[in-house]
Scaffold this active site. Structure first.
Site, PDB file in Angstrom:
ATOM      1  N   HIS A  75       0.799  -1.231   0.000  1.00 40.64           N
ATOM      2  CA  HIS A  75       0.000   0.000   0.000  1.00 40.64           C
ATOM      3  C   HIS A  75       0.827   1.275   0.000  1.00 40.64           C
ATOM      4  O   HIS A  75       0.261   2.367   0.132  1.00 40.64           O
ATOM      5  CB  HIS A  75      -0.928   0.048   1.209  1.00 40.64           C
ATOM      6  CG  HIS A  75      -2.008  -0.980   1.203  1.00 40.64           C
ATOM      7  ND1 HIS A  75      -3.243  -0.778   0.640  1.00 40.64           N
ATOM      8  CD2 HIS A  75      -2.029  -2.240   1.688  1.00 40.64           C
ATOM      9  CE1 HIS A  75      -3.987  -1.857   0.792  1.00 40.64           C
ATOM     10  NE2 HIS A  75      -3.269  -2.772   1.429  1.00 40.64           N
ATOM     11  N   LYS A 122      -8.276  14.180   4.170  1.00 43.91           N
ATOM     12  CA  LYS A 122      -7.403  13.006   4.230  1.00 43.91           C
ATOM     13  C   LYS A 122      -6.373  13.234   5.326  1.00 43.91           C
ATOM     14  O   LYS A 122      -6.277  14.344   5.850  1.00 43.91           O
ATOM     15  CB  LYS A 122      -6.700  12.787   2.882  1.00 43.91           C
ATOM     16  CG  LYS A 122      -6.139  14.073   2.249  1.00 43.91           C
ATOM     17  CD  LYS A 122      -5.557  13.836   0.856  1.00 43.91           C
ATOM     18  CE  LYS A 122      -6.539  13.904  -0.287  1.00 43.91           C
ATOM     19  NZ  LYS A 122      -6.812  12.606  -0.895  1.00 43.91           N
ATOM     20  N   ARG A 123      -5.597  12.194   5.684  1.00 42.51           N
ATOM     21  CA  ARG A 123      -4.522  12.404   6.649  1.00 42.51           C
ATOM     22  C   ARG A 123      -3.646  13.566   6.195  1.00 42.51           C
ATOM     23  O   ARG A 123      -3.452  13.788   5.003  1.00 42.51           O
ATOM     24  CB  ARG A 123      -3.675  11.127   6.795  1.00 42.51           C
ATOM     25  CG  ARG A 123      -4.329  10.045   7.641  1.00 42.51           C
ATOM     26  CD  ARG A 123      -4.607  10.520   9.069  1.00 42.51           C
ATOM     27  NE  ARG A 123      -3.415  10.532   9.887  1.00 42.51           N
ATOM     28  CZ  ARG A 123      -3.137   9.650  10.838  1.00 42.51           C
ATOM     29  NH1 ARG A 123      -3.985   8.684  11.131  1.00 42.51           N
ATOM     30  NH2 ARG A 123      -2.035   9.726  11.532  1.00 42.51           N
ATOM     31  N   LYS A 173       0.769  14.616   0.452  1.00 40.22           N
ATOM     32  CA  LYS A 173      -0.599  14.858  -0.011  1.00 40.22           C
ATOM     33  C   LYS A 173      -0.821  16.335  -0.340  1.00 40.22           C
ATOM     34  O   LYS A 173      -1.808  16.702  -0.962  1.00 40.22           O
ATOM     35  CB  LYS A 173      -1.601  14.395   1.053  1.00 40.22           C
ATOM     36  CG  LYS A 173      -1.606  12.868   1.257  1.00 40.22           C
ATOM     37  CD  LYS A 173      -2.586  12.450   2.341  1.00 40.22           C
ATOM     38  CE  LYS A 173      -2.522  10.991   2.724  1.00 40.22           C
ATOM     39  NZ  LYS A 173      -3.143  10.082   1.752  1.00 40.22           N
ATOM     40  N   THR A 175      -8.638   6.637  -2.119  1.00 38.40           N
ATOM     41  CA  THR A 175      -9.961   6.027  -2.240  1.00 38.40           C
ATOM     42  C   THR A 175     -11.052   7.084  -2.043  1.00 38.40           C
ATOM     43  O   THR A 175     -12.156   6.925  -2.552  1.00 38.40           O
ATOM     44  CB  THR A 175     -10.146   4.888  -1.216  1.00 38.40           C
ATOM     45  OG1 THR A 175      -9.609   5.294   0.047  1.00 38.40           O
ATOM     46  CG2 THR A 175      -9.455   3.633  -1.680  1.00 38.40           C
ATOM     47  N   LYS A 190     -14.903   8.085  -3.976  1.00 38.43           N
ATOM     48  CA  LYS A 190     -16.155   8.425  -3.294  1.00 38.43           C
ATOM     49  C   LYS A 190     -16.690   9.756  -3.812  1.00 38.43           C
ATOM     50  O   LYS A 190     -17.893   9.904  -4.061  1.00 38.43           O
ATOM     51  CB  LYS A 190     -15.923   8.486  -1.775  1.00 38.43           C
ATOM     52  CG  LYS A 190     -15.504   7.143  -1.184  1.00 38.43           C
ATOM     53  CD  LYS A 190     -14.877   7.254   0.212  1.00 38.43           C
ATOM     54  CE  LYS A 190     -14.159   5.954   0.576  1.00 38.43           C
ATOM     55  NZ  LYS A 190     -13.251   6.099   1.741  1.00 38.43           N
TER      56      LYS A 190
HETATM   57  C1  26V Z   1       2.342   6.686   4.210  1.00 41.90           C
HETATM   58  C2  26V Z   1       3.467   7.406   4.461  1.00 41.90           C
HETATM   59  C3  26V Z   1       3.717   8.619   3.719  1.00 41.90           C
HETATM   60  C4  26V Z   1       4.753   9.529   4.233  1.00 41.90           C
HETATM   61  C5  26V Z   1       5.814   8.982   5.057  1.00 41.90           C
HETATM   62  C6  26V Z   1       5.603   7.709   5.693  1.00 41.90           C
HETATM   63  C7  26V Z   1       4.356   6.994   5.426  1.00 41.90           C
HETATM   64  C8  26V Z   1       4.049   5.873   6.112  1.00 41.90           C
HETATM   65  C9  26V Z   1       2.916   5.165   5.868  1.00 41.90           C
HETATM   66  C10 26V Z   1       2.067   5.555   4.918  1.00 41.90           C
HETATM   67  C11 26V Z   1       0.837   4.770   4.671  1.00 41.90           C
HETATM   68  C12 26V Z   1       1.078   3.313   4.630  1.00 41.90           C
HETATM   69  C13 26V Z   1       0.010   2.452   4.126  1.00 41.90           C
HETATM   70  C14 26V Z   1      -1.243   3.156   3.700  1.00 41.90           C
HETATM   71  O1  26V Z   1      -2.059   3.529   4.506  1.00 41.90           O
HETATM   72  N1  26V Z   1      -1.428   3.287   2.400  1.00 41.90           N
HETATM   73  C15 26V Z   1      -2.628   3.836   1.796  1.00 41.90           C
HETATM   74  O2  26V Z   1      -3.419   2.721   1.370  1.00 41.90           O
HETATM   75  C16 26V Z   1      -4.622   3.132   0.734  1.00 41.90           C
HETATM   76  C17 26V Z   1      -5.403   1.860   0.422  1.00 41.90           C
HETATM   77  O3  26V Z   1      -4.709   1.086  -0.510  1.00 41.90           O
HETATM   78  C18 26V Z   1      -4.303   3.935  -0.512  1.00 41.90           C
HETATM   79  O4  26V Z   1      -5.509   4.354  -1.113  1.00 41.90           O
HETATM   80  C19 26V Z   1      -3.455   5.148  -0.167  1.00 41.90           C
HETATM   81  O5  26V Z   1      -3.058   5.815  -1.337  1.00 41.90           O
HETATM   82  C20 26V Z   1      -2.225   4.708   0.620  1.00 41.90           C
HETATM   83  O6  26V Z   1      -1.506   5.825   1.100  1.00 41.90           O
END
Ligand code: 26V
Length: 792
Positions: free
Chosen positions: A336, A527-528, A533, A635, A639
């Site tokens: 992800h 979003k977060r 982002k 996602t 929506k």
């Molecule tokens: C994101 C980031 C971004 C900046 C630095 C570190 C960090 C660490 C973790 C994450 C998110 C990890 C996994 C996650 O939540 N991914 C999300 O999964 C969604 C479902 O597949 C997808 O729609 C999102 O784009 C994705 O960020």
């Protein structure tokens, strides 16, 4: 209807909610029991979806809808003169997830139940979900989310199916602090709490099983007899703390020992449980992949690889090759994120301490992997180093993504561009070694919650136009395409939007006192909060528009309301400054008579599933503006699309495929592509944009002159660092001009209501592919090989 032993008039809102929820549970419980009974009888291949997060939101209205009980309940509510909305508001929003990954898991289990797949979700029963966000003086303040304070009518404890989890060490309290006792094994109990997952139409009711940690009883006796009363209680406390709280940090995997144990606990409980179920029917272990498919939601449950190997080697007594074949055929992994800092790498000493047998197994997997790669790519030491499960260095770490790819038969990304970058950049060497393992499964969302439930007016208009087949076959929406120029349908769609905006404005006024005008364009980014982002890019756009109005009060510009919502990881300092900045922007604009009634910024606190359900239907413009190459899928973009918002966005994640589906001419795409981002990184200069683009410069100067921080001068200096002097890692300034240009085109269209409605219809009509039913259909056919098992 009410089974509370109390006079109905005396019931408070919570008791009313509880009574209705219990009645609905009674209605579904028969089907729930029958579903499991059918699976027991038919013994089909089952899917198990392992996830550390399930961002469920509220269940009552969703269950009523999926059970097709809404007409009956509406009548009953009217009869009894019940304030229905107040009742719904009583239910806590189950926030057992951080964001998109957790909400995806919730959409997936809805789709699996609706498609009558024999499926089960496994997760953790956190006592505290994602923290509650409040805003104080513009800053985010976190509050604990005690969502189980009152008994939850949707969960059924099943203590009879408790499992025991072995750990390689013990914990105890010495001199007031927690210590680890090396070499003294201990165990934990996992108690399952089941929640119903009602498929649309109520035929199938699957189970989401959440594990709660507890200490085995004998702990007390042993320690009590030794006289270590305090230590024994502390040990029990430690065990029960394990599932106390969801990690709110989606930004780093370092230094989280408790999280590591949580991940193992989920895996050990779930595998023990499903193996027990498998063994009730099949004594032959080789049938495992024919009866069980396990999907790993990110690397979080990837300890399933060594855990299943341990079960097959030590409990089933199989040989290595057979155990390895069965393990790989049973497991599959979804990636992800590509961000290197987000890829889990756990310190090897933690394994040695807690999971010594698993470490042994991982080392053996690694030895064989390295052997194979050496044979196939002789002399390529760099490759060997990169594919290895162990990262060498001062502290050796296990690379969980490599373990997940090597130990499963399938690795998928969540949107086309993401899967491509995963293959060609992030794990290039592993892709070249095992090319047949990789595929793409573009994400989707459930149209039940996100359209039918959230947006009844639009849903009704759609059903009037094309019938209700779209609810379980979203491709049916394509039949709206011929209505793009139909005046009657266009009016209906616009009226539905107007109604949703009014409802949202009323709710906001009522709950927070904030006034927004439904006659303005509702422009959203929810979003977060993350640098990639680019909420800051959106904020820069707003500052430019604000400055234009200040410089030229006669400027013609459609009045707009900009909504932001989202949580920042508690330790992510810059994300918190971004929230403060958005609030300061809102305050300054509110206080400036020069732009009154023309521009408004609102930061909505406590973003959660139910806030999204209210705001998305009311949105005209959806912002999906991540630095290209960074957002795996997104996602909320989907929506918004199915709720008739137009998207202004970059070519990233699933937004690319959405634009393709609706036609690029119906999207407002802008900015650098992922290729251009990668290619210009080395020479990119934010300073150049500052020096050469007057509006960029004016916007930044306004921020740095403390225009938005008059009483707290200097607090936004860190923004200068990120956007300018620190190199602008996420390339905000590179895309700002293109963003403003796309925004101009968007406003131009808005001035033509018929043209706007036309594009809205073409967007809704093109959104069918982004149903999670389509996604789950692909997983079922191409990864799991599971078929529906209808309940009679
Ligand atoms: C994101 C980031 C971004 C900046 C630095 C570190 C960090 C660490 C973790 C994450 C998110 C990890 C996994 C996650 O939540 N991914 C999300 O999964 C969604 C479902 O597949 C997808 O729609 C999102 O784009 C994705 O960020």
């Amino acid at each position: 209807m009410y089974d509370n032993v109390a006079d109905q008039a005396a019931l408070g809102p919570w008791e009313r909610y509880e009574a209705v929820a219990r009645s609905v549970r009674d209605v579904l419980s028969q089907r729930w029991v029958l579903t499991e009974k059918t699976y027991e009888r038919e013994n089909p291949k089952r899917v198990y979806y392992l996830s550390m997060e399930f961002l469920i939101g509220r269940s009552l209205s969703n269950n009523i809808l999926n059970l097709l009980l809404d007409p009956a309940i509406e009548r009953a509510a009217a009869d009894k003169d019940l304030d229905w909305l107040a009742v719904l508001e009583q239910e806590p929003d189950a926030g057992l997830g951080n964001g998109g990954l957790g909400r995806l898991a919730a959409c997936f289990i809805d789709s699996m139940a609706t498609m009558q797949l024999p499926a089960m979700g496994y997760g953790l029963r956190y006592e505290y979900g994602i923290f509650k966000q409040t805003i104080q003086d513009g800053w985010q303040v976190e509050q604990p989310d005690n969502w189980l304070r009152r008994p939850d009518p949707w969960e059924i404890a099943r203590p009879g199916e408790t499992v025991e989890v072995q750990l390689g060490c013990s914990f105890e309290v010495r001199g007031g602090s927690l210590g680890v006792v090396v070499g003294r094994p201990s165990s934990l109990l996992g108690i399952p709490y089941d929640r119903p997952v009602v498929g649309y139409g109520g035929k199938t009711v699957n189970t989401l099983r959440l594990w709660a940690a507890a200490a085995p009883d004998y702990f007390d006796f042993r320690a009590f007899s030794a006289g270590e009363f305090v230590s024994a209680l502390a040990e029990r406390l430690t065990a029960e703390s394990l599932t106390r709280v969801l990690y709110p940090d989606d930004s780093t995997s370092m230094g989280q020992g408790l999280r590591f144990v949580q991940e193992y606990f989920l895996v050990a409980c779930s595998l023990a449980d499903l193996v027990r179920r498998f063994r009730r029917h099949d004594s032959d272990w080789t049938a495992l992949p024919a009866k069980v498919a396990i999907q790993l939601n990110d690397t979080h449950p990837s300890l399933a690889v060594p855990e299943l190997m341990r079960i097959l080697l030590d409990e089933a007594q199989l040989g290595w090759d057979q155990a390895w074949g069965l393990t790989r055929q049973t497991l599959a992994y979804t990636n992800h994120t590509l961000l290197p800092e987000a890829l889990e790498k756990w310190p090897l000493p933690w394994f040695a301490l807690l999971l010594p047998r698993h470490l042994e197994i991982i080392l053996e997997i690694n030895r064989r992997l390295v052997d194979e790669v050496r044979t196939r790519f002789p002399g390529d030491d760099g490759r060997v180093e990169r594919v290895a499960l162990i990262e060498e260095g001062s502290e050796r770490r296990i690379r969980m993504a490599n373990l997940a790819i090597v130990g499963t038969h399938s690795t998928n990304g969540v949107a086309s561009i993401h899967s491509e970058l995963l293959r060609t950049v992030t794990v290039k060497d592993l892709t070249e070694t095992f090319p047949e393992r990789f595929s793409n499964k573009t994400n989707g969302v459930t149209p039940r919650r996100w359209l039918l439930l959230a947006n009844p007016h639009l849903a009704h208009s759609i059903t009037r136009a094309i019938g209700d087949g779209w609810i379980t076959d979203l491709d049916e929406l394509a039949r709206l395409r011929p209505l793009a120029d139909d005046k009657g349908f266009g009016d209906a769609v616009s009226a539905a939007k107007r109604e949703a905006k009014t409802q949202f404005a009323n709710w906001l006024k009522l709950t927070s006192g904030v006034t927004v005008d439904p006659d303005t364009i509702f422009d959203c980014q929810i979003k977060r909060i993350h640098e990639y982002k680019r909420q800051l890019l959106n904020a820069l756009r707003v500052v430019v528009l604000y400055d234009r109005l200040r410089q030229n009060p006669d400027l013609e510009m459609a009045p707009r309301t900009f909504f932001f919502a989202g949580k920042a990881a508690p330790a992510y300092h810059l994300a918190k400054i971004i929230i403060k900045f958005l609030n300061s922007l809102a305050g300054t604009i509110d206080g400036d008579p020069a732009v009154r009634g023309r521009l408004k910024v609102v930061f909505l606190p406590e973003y959660c599933v139910s806030l999204a359900e209210r705001l998305i239907p009311a949105t005209d413009v959806s912002n999906q503006i991540s630095t290209a190459g960074y957002e795996a899928s997104g996602t909320s973009n989907m929506k918004f699309m199915m709720n008739g918002a137009l998207t202004i966005g970059t070519r990233d994640g699933a937004t690319i495929e959405m634009a393709e589906a609706a036609g690029e001419e119906n999207f407002f795409m802008f900015g650098l592509t992922a290729e251009q981002v990668a290619g210009s990184r080395s020479w990119y200069s934010p300073q150049w944009h500052y020096d050469n683009e007057p509006e960029t410069r004016a916007a930044l100067d306004l921020i740095f002159s403390d225009h938005f921080s008059r009483y707290e001068p200097g607090i936004f200096e860190p923004l200068r660092q990120t956007l300018l002097t620190g190199g602008d890692n996420y390339m905000h300034l590179a895309d700002l001009t293109a963003y403003l240009e796309a925004d101009r085109r968007l406003l131009e269209l808005y001035a033509d209501p018929m043209g706007w409605a036309r594009k809205v219809i073409l967007n809704v009509a093109g959104s069918g592919r982004f149903s999670s039913d389509r996604t789950i259909g692909e997983y079922a056919a191409e990864i799991w090989d599971v078929k529906p098992c209808p309940v009679p």
